[in-house]
Design a protein around this motif. Structure first.
Motif, PDB file in Angstrom:
ATOM      1  N   ASN A 288       7.615  21.485 -35.183  1.00 48.85           N
ATOM      2  CA  ASN A 288       8.119  21.349 -36.544  1.00 48.85           C
ATOM      3  C   ASN A 288       8.720  19.963 -36.768  1.00 48.85           C
ATOM      4  N   GLU A 289       9.495  19.500 -35.766  1.00 53.05           N
ATOM      5  CA  GLU A 289      10.106  18.181 -35.888  1.00 53.05           C
ATOM      6  C   GLU A 289       9.050  17.083 -35.848  1.00 53.05           C
ATOM      7  N   LEU A 290       8.001  17.293 -35.032  1.00 50.85           N
ATOM      8  CA  LEU A 290       6.936  16.295 -34.966  1.00 50.85           C
ATOM      9  C   LEU A 290       6.218  16.188 -36.303  1.00 50.85           C
TER      10      LEU A 290
ATOM     11  N   PHE B 131      23.134  17.608 -39.523  1.00 52.38           N
ATOM     12  CA  PHE B 131      22.545  17.196 -38.254  1.00 52.38           C
ATOM     13  C   PHE B 131      21.066  17.562 -38.150  1.00 52.38           C
ATOM     14  N   ASP B 132      20.503  18.136 -39.202  1.00 53.25           N
ATOM     15  CA  ASP B 132      19.072  18.454 -39.202  1.00 53.25           C
ATOM     16  C   ASP B 132      18.261  17.172 -39.361  1.00 53.25           C
ATOM     17  N   ILE B 133      17.092  17.163 -38.751  1.00 56.54           N
ATOM     18  CA  ILE B 133      16.263  15.966 -38.797  1.00 56.54           C
ATOM     19  C   ILE B 133      15.820  15.674 -40.237  1.00 56.54           C
ATOM     20  N   PHE B 134      15.987  14.440 -40.650  1.00 49.71           N
ATOM     21  CA  PHE B 134      15.608  13.923 -41.967  1.00 49.71           C
ATOM     22  C   PHE B 134      16.376  14.571 -43.116  1.00 49.71           C
ATOM     23  N   TYR B 135      17.497  15.231 -42.814  1.00 46.35           N
ATOM     24  CA  TYR B 135      18.226  15.876 -43.907  1.00 46.35           C
ATOM     25  C   TYR B 135      19.036  14.846 -44.688  1.00 46.35           C
ATOM     26  N   ARG B 136      18.966  14.941 -46.004  1.00 47.58           N
ATOM     27  CA  ARG B 136      19.789  14.128 -46.891  1.00 47.58           C
ATOM     28  C   ARG B 136      20.473  15.046 -47.882  1.00 47.58           C
ATOM     29  N   ALA B 137      21.756  14.843 -48.075  1.00 51.45           N
ATOM     30  CA  ALA B 137      22.528  15.761 -48.915  1.00 51.45           C
ATOM     31  C   ALA B 137      22.120  15.680 -50.382  1.00 51.45           C
TER      32      ALA B 137
ATOM     33  N   GLN C 280      28.896  22.728 -48.934  1.00 52.35           N
ATOM     34  CA  GLN C 280      27.640  23.467 -48.755  1.00 52.35           C
ATOM     35  C   GLN C 280      26.604  22.693 -47.938  1.00 52.35           C
ATOM     36  N   TYR C 281      26.861  21.400 -47.694  1.00 53.33           N
ATOM     37  CA  TYR C 281      25.904  20.600 -46.939  1.00 53.33           C
ATOM     38  C   TYR C 281      26.293  20.422 -45.472  1.00 53.33           C
ATOM     39  N   LEU C 282      27.519  20.796 -45.116  1.00 50.37           N
ATOM     40  CA  LEU C 282      28.031  20.476 -43.778  1.00 50.37           C
ATOM     41  C   LEU C 282      27.204  21.102 -42.663  1.00 50.37           C
ATOM     42  N   ASN C 283      26.637  22.281 -42.898  1.00 48.63           N
ATOM     43  CA  ASN C 283      25.864  22.955 -41.847  1.00 48.63           C
ATOM     44  C   ASN C 283      24.487  22.344 -41.629  1.00 48.63           C
TER      45      ASN C 283
ATOM     46  N   GLY D   9      19.811   9.370 -38.742  1.00 51.40           N
ATOM     47  CA  GLY D   9      21.032   8.938 -38.064  1.00 51.40           C
ATOM     48  C   GLY D   9      21.840  10.038 -37.411  1.00 51.40           C
ATOM     49  N   LEU D  10      22.276  11.029 -38.202  1.00 57.84           N
ATOM     50  CA  LEU D  10      23.136  12.077 -37.660  1.00 57.84           C
ATOM     51  C   LEU D  10      22.359  13.032 -36.758  1.00 57.84           C
ATOM     52  N   TYR D  11      21.061  13.194 -37.018  1.00 59.74           N
ATOM     53  CA  TYR D  11      20.243  13.983 -36.084  1.00 59.74           C
ATOM     54  C   TYR D  11      20.240  13.315 -34.720  1.00 59.74           C
ATOM     55  N   ILE D  12      20.066  11.986 -34.696  1.00 58.69           N
ATOM     56  CA  ILE D  12      20.062  11.243 -33.439  1.00 58.69           C
ATOM     57  C   ILE D  12      21.423  11.353 -32.752  1.00 58.69           C
ATOM     58  N   VAL D  13      22.505  11.264 -33.527  1.00 60.01           N
ATOM     59  CA  VAL D  13      23.846  11.400 -32.953  1.00 60.01           C
ATOM     60  C   VAL D  13      23.998  12.752 -32.249  1.00 60.01           C
TER      61      VAL D  13
END
Length: 374
Positions: free
Chosen positions: A143-145, A311-317, A305-308, A327-331
């Motif tokens: 899915n991530e790929l 850290f998902d890949i490519f997620y933007r609020a 509502q976005y905090l959960n 960025g945060l996924y990599i962190v």
């Protein structure tokens, strides 16, 4: 009771019920016999090894007492659909271990209710937990790929096309306009460069072995602050940092730098220009066992509502969010690789703080455990 239900169950070439009983008891599968109401009359010792339940605790109880509630109805439907033949049937269930956690099993049910020597349902539970975990990891990776390929192709092309369009406009406009176009081209190419660096960080974290080296926080932080302050024109953000250590930190410098770069850049990226005083506070504490990093800002914050999902890949609020969404996924992925934890607290309009804990590899045993996690 056990002997009564096993009497007469013999295999060709085996001498005596004791040998058969020994084979059943040593099996890695959970083997049990129930009556037609699914009350357990016999269960082998594997139930203790797998679920932490003693066989005598299960005798006389309904099979359904041990089934995850979400799976009970599907199992009932499955066993109720059985016919009166001896043919085995297969399904899949999950059971809750006594000490917590869920295990997954393939289930084979043989209908021997009419067999005078058995008079029950012989049920075999084959542990497939490792397979299920592997399948889930593979599903997540695929899915991530898919997302990675789609987003990468889109986000690499966007700044390139923008730069090419600006170059064409600059060729046609008067000389005095060219300087403005050069500035916009530079901005597009810097965006492209940052996205490529995100991809490099993602690759390094996934593929490179964890190194063990002394971390120079002063050098990393000064270098990152100089670069990021210039890139984001963040002179309006007052930055303070404090490093309190009773021990040196030994970890992977590339990964520690990746964590700090992304979290600090987030603070600059989402600073609140409407506030008279913007700040970024970095506090680091190092002990022989671990390192705790807290990065706190009074930027625009994150809606609850976005905090959960941050850290998902490519997620933007939101659609106007800046950056690649990596960025945060990599962190989070990097912190996990180091065997650490990350927590976030945020209030929209007031600011955000990230608290990161990673183990100190000063102790070689801790370093070895981190390797075993990957």
């Amino acid at each position: 009771m056990t002997i009564n239900y096993l009497e007469g169950l013999s295999l060709a070439g085996l001498e005596g019920e004791d040998m058969f009983h020994s084979i059943v008891e040593k099996s890695n599968d959970i083997i049990l016999i129930t009556d037609d109401e699914y009350v357990i009359k016999y269960i082998n010792g594997s139930v203790r090894r797998k679920l932490g339940t003693r066989p005598e605790e299960a005798l006389g109880k309904s099979l359904f007492e041990f089934i995850n509630p979400e799976k009970q109805n599907s199992l009932r439907d499955f066993v109720n659909r059985r016919d009166n033949s001896k043919e085995s049937k297969l399904t899949e269930i999950c059971l809750l271990a006594k000490k917590g956690g869920t295990l997954y099993f393939d289930v084979t049910i043989s209908n021997l209710l009419k067999n005078e020597e058995v008079g029950g349902l012989v049920i075999t539970l084959h542990d497939i937990t490792d397979r299920k975990i592997a399948e889930e990891k593979l599903r997540k990776a695929n899915n991530e790929l898919d997302q990675f390929i789609y987003k990468t192709s889109h986000d690499l092309r966007a700044p390139l096309l923008s730069a090419l369009g600006l170059v064409e406009l600059a060729r046609q406009d008067p000389e005095k306009e060219k300087h403005d176009y050069l500035g916009m081209i530079r901005k597009s190419l810097l965006k492209l460069d940052h996205f490529i660096e995100d991809i490099n960080s993602f690759y390094r974290n996934e593929k490179l072995a964890i190194r063990n080296e002394r971390i120079d926080f002063e050098e990393i932080i000064k270098e990152e602050l100089d670069q990021l302050t210039n890139f984001y024109n963040a002179d309006h953000v007052a930055v303070t940092y404090n490093i309190n250590r009773i021990s040196d930190l030994y970890s992977d410098s590339v990964r520690v730098k990746t964590i700090l770069t992304n979290v600090i850049s987030n603070a600059f990226k989402y600073s609140d220009k409407g506030k008279q005083e913007s700040y970024l506070k970095i506090n680091i504490q190092v002990t022989p066992d671990e390192c705790n990093i807290k990065v706190e800002d009074n930027g625009i914050g994150i809606r609850q509502q976005y905090l959960n999902y941050i850290f998902d890949i490519f997620y933007r609020a939101d659609e106007n969010a800046k950056g690649s969404g990596l960025g945060l996924y990599i962190v989070k992925d990097t912190v996990d690789k180091l065997g650490g934890q990350i927590r976030v607290q945020s209030e929209y309009g007031k600011g955000t703080s990230f608290t990161i804990s990673i183990p100190n590899f000063l102790n070689t045993e801790v370093h070895a455990r981190a390797f075993s996690l990957n």
